[in-house]
Design an enzyme around this catalytic site. Sequence first.
Site, PDB file in Angstrom:
ATOM      1  N   ASP A   1      29.538   8.419  22.590  1.00 29.32           N
ATOM      2  CA  ASP A   1      29.181   8.419  24.067  1.00 29.32           C
ATOM      3  C   ASP A   1      27.508   8.990  23.703  1.00 29.32           C
ATOM      4  O   ASP A   1      26.596   8.970  25.124  1.00 29.32           O
ATOM      5  CB  ASP A   1      29.414   9.180  25.236  1.00 29.32           C
ATOM      6  CG  ASP A   1      29.593  10.887  24.153  1.00 29.32           C
ATOM      7  OD1 ASP A   1      29.655  10.607  23.310  1.00 29.32           O
ATOM      8  OD2 ASP A   1      30.123  11.628  24.597  1.00 29.32           O
TER       9      ASP A   1
ATOM     10  N   HIS B   1      13.976  -8.179   4.521  1.00 27.36           N
ATOM     11  CA  HIS B   1      13.770  -7.109   5.162  1.00 27.36           C
ATOM     12  C   HIS B   1      14.534  -5.703   5.010  1.00 27.36           C
ATOM     13  O   HIS B   1      15.815  -5.400   5.423  1.00 27.36           O
ATOM     14  CB  HIS B   1      15.022  -7.832   6.804  1.00 27.36           C
ATOM     15  CG  HIS B   1      13.958  -8.512   7.466  1.00 27.36           C
ATOM     16  ND1 HIS B   1      14.875  -9.505   8.770  1.00 27.36           N
ATOM     17  CD2 HIS B   1      12.680  -8.725   7.966  1.00 27.36           C
ATOM     18  CE1 HIS B   1      13.117 -10.387   9.125  1.00 27.36           C
ATOM     19  NE2 HIS B   1      12.589  -9.799   8.914  1.00 27.36           N
TER      20      HIS B   1
ATOM     21  N   ASP C   1       5.995  -2.918   5.071  1.00 30.63           N
ATOM     22  CA  ASP C   1       5.613  -3.699   5.546  1.00 30.63           C
ATOM     23  C   ASP C   1       6.079  -2.754   7.626  1.00 30.63           C
ATOM     24  O   ASP C   1       7.431  -2.475   7.927  1.00 30.63           O
ATOM     25  CB  ASP C   1       6.365  -5.118   5.894  1.00 30.63           C
ATOM     26  CG  ASP C   1       5.947  -6.005   7.861  1.00 30.63           C
ATOM     27  OD1 ASP C   1       6.013  -5.267   8.811  1.00 30.63           O
ATOM     28  OD2 ASP C   1       7.314  -7.101   7.559  1.00 30.63           O
TER      29      ASP C   1
ATOM     30  N   ASP D   1       1.729  -4.542  13.389  1.00 27.24           N
ATOM     31  CA  ASP D   1       2.499  -5.381  12.678  1.00 27.24           C
ATOM     32  C   ASP D   1       2.308  -5.706  11.495  1.00 27.24           C
ATOM     33  O   ASP D   1       1.315  -6.690  11.840  1.00 27.24           O
ATOM     34  CB  ASP D   1       3.209  -6.456  13.282  1.00 27.24           C
ATOM     35  CG  ASP D   1       4.380  -6.964  12.269  1.00 27.24           C
ATOM     36  OD1 ASP D   1       4.734  -6.532  11.163  1.00 27.24           O
ATOM     37  OD2 ASP D   1       5.251  -8.015  12.346  1.00 27.24           O
TER      38      ASP D   1
ATOM     39  N   HIS E   1       9.702 -17.954   4.353  1.00 29.51           N
ATOM     40  CA  HIS E   1       9.042 -17.215   6.267  1.00 29.51           C
ATOM     41  C   HIS E   1       8.254 -18.786   6.506  1.00 29.51           C
ATOM     42  O   HIS E   1       7.324 -18.649   5.357  1.00 29.51           O
ATOM     43  CB  HIS E   1       9.610 -16.306   6.324  1.00 29.51           C
ATOM     44  CG  HIS E   1       8.017 -15.635   5.244  1.00 29.51           C
ATOM     45  ND1 HIS E   1       6.950 -15.356   6.019  1.00 29.51           N
ATOM     46  CD2 HIS E   1       8.124 -14.793   4.433  1.00 29.51           C
ATOM     47  CE1 HIS E   1       5.990 -14.855   5.066  1.00 29.51           C
ATOM     48  NE2 HIS E   1       7.034 -14.547   4.166  1.00 29.51           N
TER      49      HIS E   1
ATOM     50  N   HIS F   1       3.617 -15.195  13.730  1.00 32.88           N
ATOM     51  CA  HIS F   1       4.318 -15.431  14.966  1.00 32.88           C
ATOM     52  C   HIS F   1       3.550 -14.398  15.753  1.00 32.88           C
ATOM     53  O   HIS F   1       2.756 -13.618  15.362  1.00 32.88           O
ATOM     54  CB  HIS F   1       5.298 -14.518  14.540  1.00 32.88           C
ATOM     55  CG  HIS F   1       5.448 -12.749  14.534  1.00 32.88           C
ATOM     56  ND1 HIS F   1       4.709 -11.726  15.161  1.00 32.88           N
ATOM     57  CD2 HIS F   1       6.025 -12.621  13.517  1.00 32.88           C
ATOM     58  CE1 HIS F   1       5.636 -10.847  14.612  1.00 32.88           C
ATOM     59  NE2 HIS F   1       5.273 -10.267  13.206  1.00 32.88           N
TER      60      HIS F   1
ATOM     61  N   HIS G   1       8.206 -10.011  17.471  1.00 31.79           N
ATOM     62  CA  HIS G   1       8.344 -11.205  17.532  1.00 31.79           C
ATOM     63  C   HIS G   1       8.147 -12.005  19.336  1.00 31.79           C
ATOM     64  O   HIS G   1       9.037 -11.971  19.978  1.00 31.79           O
ATOM     65  CB  HIS G   1       9.477 -11.722  17.086  1.00 31.79           C
ATOM     66  CG  HIS G   1       9.761 -11.849  15.360  1.00 31.79           C
ATOM     67  ND1 HIS G   1      10.451 -11.855  14.656  1.00 31.79           N
ATOM     68  CD2 HIS G   1       8.425 -11.295  14.574  1.00 31.79           C
ATOM     69  CE1 HIS G   1      10.415 -10.942  13.606  1.00 31.79           C
ATOM     70  NE2 HIS G   1       8.986 -11.550  13.478  1.00 31.79           N
TER      71      HIS G   1
ATOM     72  N   GLU H   1       0.881 -13.620   8.228  1.00 31.71           N
ATOM     73  CA  GLU H   1       1.484 -13.105   6.714  1.00 31.71           C
ATOM     74  C   GLU H   1       1.978 -14.116   5.671  1.00 31.71           C
ATOM     75  O   GLU H   1       3.092 -14.056   5.560  1.00 31.71           O
ATOM     76  CB  GLU H   1       2.249 -12.160   7.298  1.00 31.71           C
ATOM     77  CG  GLU H   1       3.242 -12.822   8.582  1.00 31.71           C
ATOM     78  CD  GLU H   1       5.206 -12.054   9.275  1.00 31.71           C
ATOM     79  OE1 GLU H   1       4.949 -10.900   8.074  1.00 31.71           O
ATOM     80  OE2 GLU H   1       4.764 -12.250  10.142  1.00 31.71           O
TER      81      GLU H   1
ATOM     82  N   TYR I   1       7.649 -14.425  -3.238  1.00 33.16           N
ATOM     83  CA  TYR I   1       8.932 -13.686  -3.662  1.00 33.16           C
ATOM     84  C   TYR I   1       9.606 -14.124  -5.235  1.00 33.16           C
ATOM     85  O   TYR I   1      10.018 -15.709  -4.473  1.00 33.16           O
ATOM     86  CB  TYR I   1       9.583 -13.042  -2.923  1.00 33.16           C
ATOM     87  CG  TYR I   1       8.715 -12.920  -0.821  1.00 33.16           C
ATOM     88  CD1 TYR I   1       8.382 -11.492  -0.731  1.00 33.16           C
ATOM     89  CD2 TYR I   1       8.362 -13.702  -0.447  1.00 33.16           C
ATOM     90  CE1 TYR I   1       8.097 -11.647   0.497  1.00 33.16           C
ATOM     91  CE2 TYR I   1       7.861 -13.910   0.678  1.00 33.16           C
ATOM     92  CZ  TYR I   1       7.263 -12.223   1.079  1.00 33.16           C
ATOM     93  OH  TYR I   1       6.733 -12.050   2.128  1.00 33.16           O
TER      94      TYR I   1
ATOM     95  N   ARG J   1       3.116  -9.700   0.046  1.00 32.37           N
ATOM     96  CA  ARG J   1       2.926 -10.235   1.965  1.00 32.37           C
ATOM     97  C   ARG J   1       2.091  -9.189   1.750  1.00 32.37           C
ATOM     98  O   ARG J   1       1.825  -8.312   1.507  1.00 32.37           O
ATOM     99  CB  ARG J   1       4.346 -10.214   2.758  1.00 32.37           C
ATOM    100  CG  ARG J   1       3.807 -10.618   3.977  1.00 32.37           C
ATOM    101  CD  ARG J   1       5.142 -10.435   4.413  1.00 32.37           C
ATOM    102  NE  ARG J   1       6.428  -9.189   4.916  1.00 32.37           N
ATOM    103  CZ  ARG J   1       6.931  -9.071   4.158  1.00 32.37           C
ATOM    104  NH1 ARG J   1       7.074  -9.932   2.933  1.00 32.37           N
ATOM    105  NH2 ARG J   1       7.878  -7.331   4.520  1.00 32.37           N
TER     106      ARG J   1
ATOM    107  N   GLU K   1      -0.598  -8.926   5.303  1.00 35.93           N
ATOM    108  CA  GLU K   1      -0.270  -9.532   6.688  1.00 35.93           C
ATOM    109  C   GLU K   1      -1.415  -8.477   7.639  1.00 35.93           C
ATOM    110  O   GLU K   1      -1.288  -6.921   6.765  1.00 35.93           O
ATOM    111  CB  GLU K   1       1.699  -8.987   7.862  1.00 35.93           C
ATOM    112  CG  GLU K   1       1.609  -9.145   8.534  1.00 35.93           C
ATOM    113  CD  GLU K   1       2.659  -8.777   9.078  1.00 35.93           C
ATOM    114  OE1 GLU K   1       3.863  -9.147  10.883  1.00 35.93           O
ATOM    115  OE2 GLU K   1       3.491  -8.282   8.324  1.00 35.93           O
TER     116      GLU K   1
END
Length: 438
Positions: A36, A240, A257, A268, A347, A351, A358, A382, A386, A410, A412
Amino acid sequence: MTMQAEYRQRREALMSKIGNGTAIFRSAPMAVMHNDVEYAYRQDSDFLYLTGLNEAEAVAVLAPHHQEHKFILFVQPKDITKEVWSGYVTGVDAAKSIYGADEAYPINELNEKLPQYLSNADRIYYRFGRDKSFNQTVLNHYQRLLRVYPKRGIGPTAIQDTCTILDSMRMVKTESELALMRKAADIAVEAHNLAFEIAKPGVYEYEIQAEMERIFRKHGALGPAYPSIVASGANSCILHYIENNRQMQDGDLLLIDAGCSYDYYNSDITRTFPVGGKFTEEQKILYELVLSAQKQAIAQVKPGNAYNLIHDTALRVLVEGMVELGILKGEVDKLIEEEKYKPYYMHRTGHWLGLDVHDVGVYQHGEDNPLILQPGQVLTVEPGIYIVPGAKPAEEQPQVDQKWMGIGIRIEDDVLVTATGCEVLTKGVDKELQDMER
């Protein structure tokens, strides 16, 4: 302009586009963490964009064709006993005085009152979302009115997703929105700069995460814009990765990131740097390649350019570089056409960014009709590479030399399209090769 005046201006702009339609917006439902206990509340972005009301159990209705009530709110009524447990709510009376509703009702009167704002509309504008029960409520009202349409000759005969109108509005940021996005960017910049200073061999990924998120909250951000990614070593190859529980080692790269949400607007940022202070030769080569791809892609962010040009530019730089390094083999155009690069760059290059990380908005209008950039849009750029340990190369491509394995990079930034080009909102975080070593 006050924020309430801006919300009113947004509603009027939307109503001018829907004519004799009625638009319905539902607040986000509460999300349960366990048993709850609920998560901290996060309002639906469309609802917030048009009303500023940050409460659950609410519905906003825009009915430009109605003679008296153009903007209607259904909200939780005041209940002192309930508020002691769950916090204060606006209530029906204040929904009009604070949020500018022409009329307001308790939420439990929705089914009774809503038909008067739908019966003379020619269509309903509604974005079907996570609240399946409310989706069905809208459908029930629509179907009921459709059944009596032959007798009345008037009423909604279609449901249209509000994204077809509202998303294009949200894509172009106002000055007040840009001020919030700059603040979100500045806070995240400070957090990334701190992370660079404190990251070293022996430190755990979660220690970096904790310090960055402390900076977010210290400056009044709601918290992370998304689960922070603090990925060292081969974890940097997981797009991710959010476990953030590995102890960093000398020789690792650290890919961070992370961004924050400030008054619901998001930043971002991604940076990748050597934990021990020095790149290996292979890490340095791939870092320079990704940085070159990002810089050339950012150079394409200007009014009048197609959005797709950003990705296409970065992709060509990356593929050309991987061919030169022997990671890919063949003619560049054909490798791109056949997507042979996908095992190492899976990828897109960015975005839209705004109320959602996003953010809403199309990227092209059909295959041969790309979206054209215009001032006020904010997007991320970005690119990355990899080399996942054990990754299987595309068909007819060589096995990757072991020396590249486990390297994930990466870079970005958040970029605003301006009248003459672009502004990198996150430029306060270093990314030049010489600045990433110490």
